[in-house]
Design an enzyme around this catalytic site. Structure first.
Site, mmCIF file in Angstrom:
data_model
loop_
_atom_site.group_PDB
_atom_site.id
_atom_site.type_symbol
_atom_site.label_atom_id
_atom_site.label_comp_id
_atom_site.label_asym_id
_atom_site.label_seq_id
_atom_site.Cartn_x
_atom_site.Cartn_y
_atom_site.Cartn_z
ATOM 1 N N ASP A 38 11.222 11.376 -10.698
ATOM 2 C CA ASP A 38 10.946 11.432 -9.264
ATOM 3 C C ASP A 38 10.148 12.699 -8.944
ATOM 4 O OD1 ASP A 38 10.973 10.606 -6.648
ATOM 5 O OD2 ASP A 38 13.030 11.236 -6.242
ATOM 6 N N THR A 79 5.450 11.367 -3.658
ATOM 7 C CA THR A 79 5.160 11.242 -2.229
ATOM 8 C C THR A 79 3.803 11.838 -1.893
ATOM 9 O OG1 THR A 79 6.340 13.324 -1.837
ATOM 10 C CG2 THR A 79 7.590 11.278 -1.570
ATOM 11 N N LYS A 96 11.077 3.590 -3.804
ATOM 12 C CA LYS A 96 10.493 3.864 -5.124
ATOM 13 C C LYS A 96 11.581 3.948 -6.195
ATOM 14 C CE LYS A 96 8.274 7.543 -3.651
ATOM 15 N NZ LYS A 96 8.539 7.406 -2.190
ATOM 16 N N THR A 97 12.680 4.637 -5.883
ATOM 17 C CA THR A 97 13.775 4.738 -6.849
ATOM 18 C C THR A 97 14.397 3.367 -7.107
ATOM 19 O OG1 THR A 97 14.243 7.006 -6.122
ATOM 20 C CG2 THR A 97 15.966 5.876 -7.353
ATOM 21 N N ARG A 100 15.257 3.432 4.471
ATOM 22 C CA ARG A 100 16.340 4.420 4.405
ATOM 23 C C ARG A 100 16.816 4.793 5.802
ATOM 24 N NH1 ARG A 100 14.608 8.896 0.907
ATOM 25 N NH2 ARG A 100 15.653 7.751 -0.765
#
Length: 348
Positions: free
Chosen positions: A113, A162, A68-69, A221
């Site tokens: 975020d 999230t 997302k980032t 990740r």
């Protein structure tokens, strides 16, 4: 963060932020996975560029570690606009948000975020800023207080969450585009690993990439973190080349099994099956049995165990599925509820 969870945790570690930044894709064409979201974003951004106006505000939702980032940074790069980053918990007061918004330049991309954790007074201020590009700043207190309207330069807000269900309706409705990000398939993770290996100058065979990807819990990740750990193992105990055999041996050392389960995941399953006969058992009892906080079991271990079909949440408690018994190599007693897959009416 529990050190035992670092290898397969979807949450970022402070020490790896710099490494993550070097591996992030810079453009949409470099971004792997999420084909629907990528295509939709491309249309939104291209339309905005043709109109020479900032695009609609963007909401990205999905589990941690899916990019997302990275997508927020890509949006700014594709628009050729400055990028500003903050987080919901960091905005505690409406004044903090007002100061941030009034400092934005025209066309700037603001990324918040965990936007569902923004303070309520700040969220209410954000409504007007998103819709009318204006904020009202209160001056004074009591009956003499005066609201001074401040015009904002047109900007694009990119929110990431999230837990989309925790967003209020008014905030969610003000986003013009919402993209939901799903877990990655193994072939997509293999692409991520090949790209990362090239950037890190790591020798990785296709079989080695497949071995790491299959244990990465569908999360880029985690895949990149496992790649770095396997690279260390390959350099110390092999010739530096990551093959399937080297990757398998390395992940055994780091206690990551063929499904991507780590120590905590296996502890939860073992407690559920061996101590409580497969359940149902309450999450608080389960957390005590494995020596962890309730939040750790609920937010870190359970989501993947449920997605992998090893655990079910039912109104009466947590239940081990047939697959959980099989994964542990234990045959469930005949007729035991915990040993069969939950029914439609048991799931919550």
């Amino acid at each position: 963060m529990n050190p035992d969870r670092d290898v397969v945790s979807p949450f970022p570690d402070v020490e790896e932020t710099e490494v993550e930044a070097s591996l992030r894709p810079r453009r949409l064409t470099e971004f792997v996975g999420q084909p629907k979201v990528r295509e939709q974003l491309q249309v939104v951004l291209e339309g905005a560029l043709r109109r020479n106006r900032p695009p609609d505000h963007v909401l990205l939702s999905g589990p941690p570690g899916l990019g997302k980032t990275s997508l927020a940074m890509i949006i700014a790069a594709e628009l050729g606009a400055p990028f500003r980053l903050t987080s919901g918990p960091a905005i505690e007061r409406a004044g903090d948000l007002a100061a941030l918004l009034t400092s934005l330049g025209e066309g700037e991309v603001l990324f918040i975020d965990e936007i569902h954790r923004i303070a309520r007074p700040a969220e209410e201020l954000l409504y007007m800023a998103m819709e009318d590009f204006r904020v009202d700043v209160m001056v004074g207190k009591g009956p003499g207080a005066t609201a001074i309207p401040l015009e904002l330069a047109p900007f694009t807000l990119v929110g990431a969450t999230t837990r989309a269900g925790l967003l209020t309706g008014p905030l969610r409705d003000r986003f013009g585009f919402t993209g939901h990000m799903d877990f990655y398939e193994v072939p997509e993770l293999e692409q991520v690993l090949r790209r990362s290996a090239q950037l890190l100058d790591v020798r990785l065979t296709p079989e080695g990439a497949a071995e790491i990807a299959s244990r990465s819990r569908g999360t880029p990740r985690i895949a990149n973190r496992l790649l770095r750990r396997v690279r260390d193992f390959a350099e110390v105990r092999a010739d530096g080349l990551i093959t399937a055999e080297v990757a398998h041996a390395a992940l055994e050392v780091y206690d990551v099994d063929e499904l991507g389960l780590d120590r905590l995941d296996k502890a939860v399953l073992n407690a559920l099956v061996r101590r409580f006969g497969g359940g149902p058992v309450g999450v608080s009892t389960l957390a005590v049995a494995v020596g962890e906080e309730i939040e750790t079991v609920q937010e870190v271990a359970e989501p993947f165990l449920v997605r992998a079909g090893l655990l079910a949440r039912t109104p009466r408690g947590r239940v081990a599925t047939q697959a959980a018994w099989q994964h542990l190599g234990i045959r469930p007693p005949a007729g035991l509820e915990g040993g069969v897959s939950p029914t439609l009416f048991d799931d919550v």
